[in-house]
Design an enzyme around this catalytic site. Structure first.
Site, PDB file in Angstrom:
ATOM      1  CE  LYS A   2      -0.898   0.085   5.011  1.00 56.49           C
ATOM      2  NZ  LYS A   2      -1.809   0.062   6.132  1.00 56.49           N
ATOM      3  CE  LYS A  59       4.055  -0.502  -5.400  1.00 56.41           C
ATOM      4  NZ  LYS A  59       3.260  -1.443  -4.601  1.00 56.41           N
TER       5      LYS A  59
HETATM    6  N1  C2G Z   1      -3.489   8.747  12.740  1.00 58.86           N
HETATM    7  C1  C2G Z   1      -3.982   9.864  13.433  1.00 58.86           C
HETATM    8  N2  C2G Z   1      -3.187  10.977  13.588  1.00 58.86           N
HETATM    9  C2  C2G Z   1      -1.936  11.014  13.074  1.00 58.86           C
HETATM   10  C3  C2G Z   1      -1.423   9.895  12.392  1.00 58.86           C
HETATM   11  C4  C2G Z   1      -2.226   8.764  12.232  1.00 58.86           C
HETATM   12  O1  C2G Z   1      -5.138   9.862  13.910  1.00 58.86           O
HETATM   13  N3  C2G Z   1      -1.206  12.129  13.245  1.00 58.86           N
HETATM   14  C5  C2G Z   1      -4.344   7.561  12.568  1.00 58.86           C
HETATM   15  C6  C2G Z   1      -4.625   7.236  11.104  1.00 58.86           C
HETATM   16  O2  C2G Z   1      -5.644   8.067  10.604  1.00 58.86           O
HETATM   17  C7  C2G Z   1      -5.030   5.774  11.197  1.00 58.86           C
HETATM   18  C8  C2G Z   1      -4.182   5.261  12.371  1.00 58.86           C
HETATM   19  O3  C2G Z   1      -3.717   6.424  13.080  1.00 58.86           O
HETATM   20  O4  C2G Z   1      -6.408   5.639  11.514  1.00 58.86           O
HETATM   21  C9  C2G Z   1      -2.999   4.432  11.889  1.00 58.86           C
HETATM   22  O5  C2G Z   1      -2.276   5.205  10.960  1.00 58.86           O
HETATM   23  P1  C2G Z   1      -1.205   4.499   9.992  1.00 58.86           P
HETATM   24  O6  C2G Z   1      -0.273   3.710  10.798  1.00 58.86           O
HETATM   25  O7  C2G Z   1      -0.694   5.538   9.064  1.00 58.86           O
HETATM   26  O8  C2G Z   1      -2.093   3.450   9.230  1.00 58.86           O
HETATM   27  P2  C2G Z   1      -2.573   3.471   7.723  1.00 58.86           P
HETATM   28  O9  C2G Z   1      -1.415   3.284   6.827  1.00 58.86           O
HETATM   29  O10 C2G Z   1      -3.449   4.650   7.530  1.00 58.86           O
HETATM   30  O11 C2G Z   1      -3.371   2.109   7.689  1.00 58.86           O
HETATM   31  O12 C2G Z   1      -6.590  -0.929   6.283  1.00 58.86           O
HETATM   32  C10 C2G Z   1      -6.292   0.401   6.502  1.00 58.86           C
HETATM   33  C11 C2G Z   1      -4.863   0.650   6.608  1.00 58.86           C
HETATM   34  O13 C2G Z   1      -4.189  -0.406   7.215  1.00 58.86           O
HETATM   35  C12 C2G Z   1      -4.640   2.009   7.212  1.00 58.86           C
END
Ligand code: C2G
Length: 135
Positions: free
Chosen positions: A51, A53
């Site tokens: 997702k 890369k």
């Molecule tokens: N998040 C947040 N505030 C941030 C950074 C992240 O609220 N400053 C939230 C994102 O919106 C998400 C969660 O933390 O709901 C996890 O973020 P990521 O690790 O970036 O996950 P992501 O790549 O968005 O994975 O199936 C869906 C995916 O696996 C989503």
């Protein structure tokens, strides 16, 4: 117990991640009552590569260990596919799916109520990684 579910990579775990998870539980309590559990699908390294890369900085076993250790989290499982959300929701009998609002509208097809919460401002894994590389 009623169940709220969420998904993420949680690489270089930070306060934005923590707040998202804590608020997921709060939302679920306000909608479903006090006895709720939070189930978290942590993206595998392979899915993350697909997702975004890029390979996560922290390997999946460690990312899962960290998320599992949080007081607000009850169950952690491997998220192998972005398209299997409906199956994951059914497997864990989830009533609500919570995601950050960078995903608004993306998961409305999962068959359960979906809530998108505002992201925590001024913090991201990318920013953390650059901060590390800068020196
Ligand atoms: N998040 C947040 N505030 C941030 C950074 C992240 O609220 N400053 C939230 C994102 O919106 C998400 C969660 O933390 O709901 C996890 O973020 P990521 O690790 O970036 O996950 P992501 O790549 O968005 O994975 O199936 C869906 C995916 O696996 C989503």
């Amino acid at each position: 117990r009623a169940t709220v579910i969420t998904f993420g990579t949680f690489d270089l775990f930070h306060k934005g991640h923590l707040r998202l998870l804590e608020r997921a539980l709060d939302v679920a309590r306000s909608k479903l009552g006090p006895r709720v559990r939070l189930v978290v699908g942590v993206s595998t390294d392979a899915l993350t590569y697909k997702k975004k890369k890029r390979v996560p900085t922290v390997p999946e076993t460690e990312r899962k260990e960290i998320v599992r250790s949080l007081r607000c989290v009850d169950v952690v499982f491997d998220e192998h596919s972005l398209d299997a959300k409906r199956e994951y929701c059914e497997r864990y009998d989830a009533q609500i799916l919570v995601m950050g609002d960078d995903h608004v509208g993306e998961f409305d097809w999962c068959g359960i109520e979906t809530v998108y919460l505002p992201r925590t401002v001024d913090i991201s894994t990318t920013q953390r990684r650059f901060a590390v590389i800068k020196d």
